[in-house]
Enzyme design. Structure first.
Site, PDB file in Angstrom:
ATOM      1  N   GLU A 264       1.458  -3.031  -8.559  1.00 52.76           N
ATOM      2  CA  GLU A 264       1.751  -2.395  -7.041  1.00 52.76           C
ATOM      3  C   GLU A 264       2.436  -0.959  -7.262  1.00 52.76           C
ATOM      4  O   GLU A 264       2.363   0.020  -6.576  1.00 52.76           O
ATOM      5  CB  GLU A 264       2.900  -3.436  -6.456  1.00 52.76           C
ATOM      6  CG  GLU A 264       2.211  -4.621  -5.899  1.00 52.76           C
ATOM      7  CD  GLU A 264       1.072  -4.416  -5.043  1.00 52.76           C
ATOM      8  OE1 GLU A 264       1.040  -3.626  -4.195  1.00 52.76           O
ATOM      9  OE2 GLU A 264       0.234  -5.277  -4.913  1.00 52.76           O
ATOM     10  N   TRP A 267      -0.283   1.341  -7.260  1.00 54.07           N
ATOM     11  CA  TRP A 267      -0.792   1.941  -6.050  1.00 54.07           C
ATOM     12  C   TRP A 267       0.331   2.870  -5.568  1.00 54.07           C
ATOM     13  O   TRP A 267      -0.409   3.688  -4.789  1.00 54.07           O
ATOM     14  CB  TRP A 267      -0.482   0.763  -5.023  1.00 54.07           C
ATOM     15  CG  TRP A 267      -1.743  -0.198  -4.901  1.00 54.07           C
ATOM     16  CD1 TRP A 267      -1.978  -1.514  -5.547  1.00 54.07           C
ATOM     17  CD2 TRP A 267      -3.004   0.023  -4.574  1.00 54.07           C
ATOM     18  NE1 TRP A 267      -3.415  -1.938  -5.376  1.00 54.07           N
ATOM     19  CE2 TRP A 267      -3.704  -1.200  -4.737  1.00 54.07           C
ATOM     20  CE3 TRP A 267      -3.460   1.142  -3.543  1.00 54.07           C
ATOM     21  CZ2 TRP A 267      -5.227  -1.274  -4.099  1.00 54.07           C
ATOM     22  CZ3 TRP A 267      -4.684   1.084  -3.207  1.00 54.07           C
ATOM     23  CH2 TRP A 267      -5.733  -0.056  -3.278  1.00 54.07           C
ATOM     24  N   TRP A 295     -11.369   7.640  19.516  1.00 53.12           N
ATOM     25  CA  TRP A 295      -9.965   7.194  19.729  1.00 53.12           C
ATOM     26  C   TRP A 295      -9.588   7.269  21.073  1.00 53.12           C
ATOM     27  O   TRP A 295     -10.227   7.971  21.915  1.00 53.12           O
ATOM     28  CB  TRP A 295      -8.904   8.081  18.875  1.00 53.12           C
ATOM     29  CG  TRP A 295      -9.294   8.260  17.497  1.00 53.12           C
ATOM     30  CD1 TRP A 295      -9.558   9.139  16.658  1.00 53.12           C
ATOM     31  CD2 TRP A 295      -9.035   7.141  16.584  1.00 53.12           C
ATOM     32  NE1 TRP A 295      -9.677   8.894  15.402  1.00 53.12           N
ATOM     33  CE2 TRP A 295      -9.288   7.505  15.299  1.00 53.12           C
ATOM     34  CE3 TRP A 295      -8.593   5.775  16.701  1.00 53.12           C
ATOM     35  CZ2 TRP A 295      -9.472   6.718  13.992  1.00 53.12           C
ATOM     36  CZ3 TRP A 295      -8.435   4.846  15.520  1.00 53.12           C
ATOM     37  CH2 TRP A 295      -8.811   5.614  14.211  1.00 53.12           C
ATOM     38  N   ASN A 330       5.240  -5.626   3.915  1.00 55.77           N
ATOM     39  CA  ASN A 330       3.844  -5.175   3.509  1.00 55.77           C
ATOM     40  C   ASN A 330       2.908  -5.852   4.188  1.00 55.77           C
ATOM     41  O   ASN A 330       2.000  -4.987   4.971  1.00 55.77           O
ATOM     42  CB  ASN A 330       3.566  -5.131   1.995  1.00 55.77           C
ATOM     43  CG  ASN A 330       2.103  -4.577   1.670  1.00 55.77           C
ATOM     44  OD1 ASN A 330       2.101  -3.267   2.172  1.00 55.77           O
ATOM     45  ND2 ASN A 330       1.326  -5.123   0.978  1.00 55.77           N
ATOM     46  N   TRP A 348      -4.817   6.500  13.695  1.00 48.64           N
ATOM     47  CA  TRP A 348      -3.910   6.335  12.693  1.00 48.64           C
ATOM     48  C   TRP A 348      -2.632   7.295  12.540  1.00 48.64           C
ATOM     49  O   TRP A 348      -1.756   6.885  12.264  1.00 48.64           O
ATOM     50  CB  TRP A 348      -4.577   5.930  11.463  1.00 48.64           C
ATOM     51  CG  TRP A 348      -5.462   7.234  10.936  1.00 48.64           C
ATOM     52  CD1 TRP A 348      -6.852   7.303  11.013  1.00 48.64           C
ATOM     53  CD2 TRP A 348      -4.858   8.166   9.930  1.00 48.64           C
ATOM     54  NE1 TRP A 348      -7.388   8.483  10.498  1.00 48.64           N
ATOM     55  CE2 TRP A 348      -6.060   8.966   9.918  1.00 48.64           C
ATOM     56  CE3 TRP A 348      -3.627   8.669   9.668  1.00 48.64           C
ATOM     57  CZ2 TRP A 348      -6.063  10.254   9.054  1.00 48.64           C
ATOM     58  CZ3 TRP A 348      -3.702   9.550   8.855  1.00 48.64           C
ATOM     59  CH2 TRP A 348      -4.821  10.711   8.540  1.00 48.64           C
ATOM     60  N   TRP A 371      -2.034   4.196   5.708  1.00 49.41           N
ATOM     61  CA  TRP A 371      -2.629   4.400   7.191  1.00 49.41           C
ATOM     62  C   TRP A 371      -4.164   4.464   6.912  1.00 49.41           C
ATOM     63  O   TRP A 371      -4.873   3.758   7.632  1.00 49.41           O
ATOM     64  CB  TRP A 371      -1.865   5.235   8.023  1.00 49.41           C
ATOM     65  CG  TRP A 371      -0.388   4.705   8.682  1.00 49.41           C
ATOM     66  CD1 TRP A 371       0.740   5.003   8.056  1.00 49.41           C
ATOM     67  CD2 TRP A 371      -0.499   3.687   9.701  1.00 49.41           C
ATOM     68  NE1 TRP A 371       1.535   4.095   8.703  1.00 49.41           N
ATOM     69  CE2 TRP A 371       0.671   3.644   9.865  1.00 49.41           C
ATOM     70  CE3 TRP A 371      -1.542   3.397  10.668  1.00 49.41           C
ATOM     71  CZ2 TRP A 371       1.113   2.597  10.882  1.00 49.41           C
ATOM     72  CZ3 TRP A 371      -1.276   2.560  11.842  1.00 49.41           C
ATOM     73  CH2 TRP A 371       0.164   2.230  11.717  1.00 49.41           C
TER      74      TRP A 371
HETATM   75  C1  LIG Z   1       0.508   1.171   7.090  1.00 50.87           C
HETATM   76  C2  LIG Z   1       1.361   1.154   5.981  1.00 50.87           C
HETATM   77  C3  LIG Z   1       2.401   1.900   5.721  1.00 50.87           C
HETATM   78  C4  LIG Z   1       3.068   2.204   4.421  1.00 50.87           C
HETATM   79  N1  LIG Z   1       4.176   3.298   4.603  1.00 50.87           N
HETATM   80  C5  LIG Z   1       4.718   3.256   3.125  1.00 50.87           C
HETATM   81  C6  LIG Z   1       5.625   4.300   3.038  1.00 50.87           C
HETATM   82  O1  LIG Z   1       5.741   5.160   3.811  1.00 50.87           O
HETATM   83  N2  LIG Z   1       6.504   4.044   2.018  1.00 50.87           N
HETATM   84  C7  LIG Z   1       6.338   3.271   1.139  1.00 50.87           C
HETATM   85  O2  LIG Z   1       7.073   3.376  -0.024  1.00 50.87           O
HETATM   86  N3  LIG Z   1       5.327   2.199   1.327  1.00 50.87           N
HETATM   87  C8  LIG Z   1       4.554   2.232   2.258  1.00 50.87           C
HETATM   88  N4  LIG Z   1       3.765   1.230   2.444  1.00 50.87           N
HETATM   89  C9  LIG Z   1       3.324   0.432   1.211  1.00 50.87           C
HETATM   90  C10 LIG Z   1       4.292  -0.998   1.145  1.00 50.87           C
HETATM   91  O3  LIG Z   1       4.177  -1.652   2.451  1.00 50.87           O
HETATM   92  C11 LIG Z   1       5.389  -0.923   0.828  1.00 50.87           C
HETATM   93  O4  LIG Z   1       5.704   0.059  -0.574  1.00 50.87           O
HETATM   94  C12 LIG Z   1       6.282  -2.205   0.283  1.00 50.87           C
HETATM   95  O5  LIG Z   1       6.274  -3.053   1.453  1.00 50.87           O
HETATM   96  C13 LIG Z   1       7.735  -1.809  -0.128  1.00 50.87           C
HETATM   97  O6  LIG Z   1       8.295  -3.115  -0.252  1.00 50.87           O
HETATM   98  P1  LIG Z   1       9.050  -3.327  -1.717  1.00 50.87           P
HETATM   99  O7  LIG Z   1       9.667  -2.332  -2.315  1.00 50.87           O
HETATM  100  O8  LIG Z   1       9.659  -4.648  -1.430  1.00 50.87           O
HETATM  101  O9  LIG Z   1       7.834  -3.818  -2.236  1.00 50.87           O
HETATM  102  P2  LIG Z   1       7.229  -4.322  -3.654  1.00 50.87           P
HETATM  103  O10 LIG Z   1       5.992  -5.492  -3.343  1.00 50.87           O
HETATM  104  O11 LIG Z   1       8.495  -4.901  -4.303  1.00 50.87           O
HETATM  105  O12 LIG Z   1       6.402  -3.443  -4.460  1.00 50.87           O
HETATM  106  C14 LIG Z   1       7.370  -2.451  -5.479  1.00 50.87           C
HETATM  107  C15 LIG Z   1       6.996  -1.247  -5.310  1.00 50.87           C
HETATM  108  O13 LIG Z   1       5.551  -0.813  -5.514  1.00 50.87           O
HETATM  109  C16 LIG Z   1       4.983   0.206  -4.410  1.00 50.87           C
HETATM  110  N5  LIG Z   1       4.146  -0.198  -3.606  1.00 50.87           N
HETATM  111  C17 LIG Z   1       4.019  -1.484  -3.399  1.00 50.87           C
HETATM  112  N6  LIG Z   1       2.998  -1.690  -2.448  1.00 50.87           N
HETATM  113  C18 LIG Z   1       2.546  -0.906  -2.370  1.00 50.87           C
HETATM  114  C19 LIG Z   1       1.169   0.011  -1.592  1.00 50.87           C
HETATM  115  N7  LIG Z   1       0.501  -0.930  -0.996  1.00 50.87           N
HETATM  116  N8  LIG Z   1       0.920   1.123  -1.809  1.00 50.87           N
HETATM  117  C20 LIG Z   1       1.536   1.744  -2.593  1.00 50.87           C
HETATM  118  N9  LIG Z   1       2.945   1.611  -3.133  1.00 50.87           N
HETATM  119  C21 LIG Z   1       3.037   0.230  -3.004  1.00 50.87           C
HETATM  120  C22 LIG Z   1       6.089   0.682  -3.650  1.00 50.87           C
HETATM  121  O14 LIG Z   1       7.022   1.794  -4.307  1.00 50.87           O
HETATM  122  C23 LIG Z   1       7.299  -0.580  -3.958  1.00 50.87           C
HETATM  123  O15 LIG Z   1       8.586  -0.189  -3.843  1.00 50.87           O
HETATM  124  C24 LIG Z   1       2.785   1.153   3.548  1.00 50.87           C
HETATM  125  C25 LIG Z   1       1.995   0.232   3.717  1.00 50.87           C
HETATM  126  C26 LIG Z   1       1.081   0.078   4.920  1.00 50.87           C
HETATM  127  C27 LIG Z   1       0.316  -0.626   5.089  1.00 50.87           C
END
Ligand SMILES: Cc1cc2nc3c(=O)[nH]c(=O)nc-3n(C[C@H](O)[C@H](O)[C@H](O)COP(=O)(O)OP(=O)(O)OC[C@H]3O[C@@H](n4cnc5c(N)ncnc54)[C@H](O)[C@@H]3O)c2cc1C
Length: 458
Positions: A264, A267, A295, A330, A348, A371
């Site tokens: 993650e 990602w 759209w 997420n 989007w 997005w």
């Molecule tokens: C439509 C949409 C918009 C999003 N916008 C953002 C945003 O503006 N900022 C943001 O940080 N994340 C965004 N995310 C990705 C993700 O939802 C969040 O990073 C995550 O929910 C943060 O919670 P956590 O720190 O507990 O994640 P954890 O599951 O604990 O993951 C640890 C870290 O891994 C990274 N990570 C995890 N999932 C993703 C992912 N899918 N893509 C990229 N990095 C990821 C983040 O830095 C996160 O803090 C978005 C996802 C979607 C579907």
């Protein structure tokens, strides 16, 4: 030796800050600059977080953080000249506006005889390093991670906080922080449960390792489980580095959970890789086939989505979580995004803009890449025709409707089995709904409409 200025931006920490450690070779002036163009572009929730984070940083710098105001291209060189600074350091940025500003500023400062050191302190791997064997950038996550990242040198080990010889500042300038707070006090409740700053980030990481890391791979999809790290705003503001997180996880016994958590973090690297390679990621479809997408402009529907009043419980719960806490789980982010783009056929970019304004972790790379991923217009994206059914998703990941009921208390009066799709409940039971709206769209019809719109693309 000499006087060194460290320009803090998205690296609001002392430990594992390579650029700050470089500055520590001389007497240090730590600076944060309010550039009006950057302030104007920042979301409201991000500003609130930044307010608290800068207060915390100032405290860990014994009150010596200097706050400047003005366009960075002029305000910084002026300050550097006035204070006879010989070296300026900063942590690299990778967003297009940041890169452009930094390149121009570096040229000005170097032209004035000032040494400039810009170092990576926010990514595990430089986004330009990962290339396919034919030299082109990756567009698919798995090979990016496996061949582009894991096969490269491992992320550098974290550095300790440097010993800083701080140059005392002449006057208190903390009042400048107040411009970050909105006039109305909605932000007070939003910040409940968050602990911005370097110490808060460390505590969040430790709590995650001692708790939800065990079981992360399976539980991370359950919004009521509190099973993720919630490190995203800390990472966004650089209160903790990905290297610190990566190496703390690497010290734990290797399991499916630790491997999944690292992926993650990767990602996030992938999002930055995409942003670096496609600077217009936040407004231009990566897949230009989507430029012809039909759209809909529907302000009333957009507003109901933003306010959590769509009548689809899991969507409303997510949008209300966002409004109340500056965060959304997420899995639910994917559901609400899919609903906006596919069931409502709203661009989007509208969703991205709302998230940008309301998320405390709003991030130029992760937000834009995610997005576009949901829309199907991005790299390695979910195919457009894979349309989430929000009711099926809710029944699977919030079976007891615990998450739904937390944010949509109107539904608490209904038996649990009706809380995912209240419109399907018998009329007698629906009477208890206390004003909760009817669904904004029929899920089946709007799905068919989305598929037809998609098929119309060239
Ligand atoms: C439509 C949409 C918009 C999003 N916008 C953002 C945003 O503006 N900022 C943001 O940080 N994340 C965004 N995310 C990705 C993700 O939802 C969040 O990073 C995550 O929910 C943060 O919670 P956590 O720190 O507990 O994640 P954890 O599951 O604990 O993951 C640890 C870290 O891994 C990274 N990570 C995890 N999932 C993703 C992912 N899918 N893509 C990229 N990095 C990821 C983040 O830095 C996160 O803090 C978005 C996802 C979607 C579907």
């Amino acid at each position: 030796m000499g006087k060194h200025l460290h320009w803090f931006r998205k690296d609001l920490r002392l430990a594992d800050n390579p650029a700050l450690s470089r500055a520590a070779k001389g007497d240090v002036l730590p600076v944060y600059l309010f550039d009006p163009s950057e302030l104007a572009a920042m979301g409201a929730a991000s500003k609130v977080w930044l307010f608290h984070s800068l207060h915390a940083l100032n405290q860990s710098l014994d009150g010596q953080l200097r706050l400047l105001s003005g366009p960075s291209q002029t305000a910084l060189p002026e300050f550097v000249a006035q204070n006879e600074i010989t070296t300026v350091t900063w942590t690299r940025r990778y967003d297009p506006a940041g890169i452009e500003m930094d390149q121009a500023l570096k040229a000005t400062l170097q032209g004035n005889g000032v040494e400039v050191h810009s170092l990576n302190g926010s990514l595990l791997w430089e986004p330009w390093d990962a290339k396919k064997p034919d030299g082109t950038p990756y567009r698919v996550f798995t090979p990016f991670y496996k061949r582009g990242c894991q096969a490269a040198a491992p992320p550098r080990a974290p550095l300790p906080a440097p010993k800083l010889d701080l140059v005392k500042k002449p006057h208190d300038d903390l009042a400048l922080l107040d411009q970050l707070l909105p006039d109305r006090d909605w932000h007070v409740d939003m910040m409940d449960g968050w602990n911005p700053g370097e110490a808060g980030a460390r505590i969040a990481l430790e709590a995650f390792i001692d708790g939800p890391l065990d079981g992360y791979k399976s539980d991370r999809d359950v919004p009521a489980a509190n099973a993720t790290s919630r490190l995203s705003p800390h990472l966004h503001f650089g209160e903790i580095s990905p290297n610190q997180i990566w190496h703390a996880i690497a010290k734990q016994p290797t399991t499916h959970d630790t491997a999944h958590f690292k992926s993650e973090l990767a990602w996030r690297e992938f999002s930055y890789h995409l942003l670096y390679r496609h600077p217009d990621l936040d407004h231009k479809n990566l897949n230009d086939k989507f430029d012809a997408f039909p759209w809909r402009d529907d302000d009333a529907a957009l507003q109901r989505w933003q306010r959590g009043q769509t009548g689809i419980p899991i969507v409303d719960a997510g949008m209300r979580e966002l409004w109340q806490t500056g965060y959304m789980h997420n899995r639910v982010r994917m559901i609400v995004a899919s609903f906006l783009i596919k069931n409502l056929l709203i661009h989007w970019r509208e969703g991205l803009a709302w998230f940008h304004d309301t998320l405390v972790d709003a991030d130029p790379a992760n937000n834009a890449a995610s997005w576009q991923w949901v829309a199907g217009s991005g790299a390695d994206a979910a195919p457009y025709f894979r349309i989430f059914n929000p009711v099926t998703q809710a029944r699977k990941f919030d079976a007891e409707a615990t998450y739904i009921t937390t944010y949509v208390p109107e539904l608490a009066a209904l038996p649990v089995k009706h809380r995912h799709a209240p419109w399907e409940a018998p009329a007698e039971i629906r009477k208890a709904l206390q004003g909760y709206p009817e669904p904004l769209v029929d899920l089946k019809d709007s799905r068919a409409r989305a598929l037809a719109a998609f098929s119309s693309l060239p």
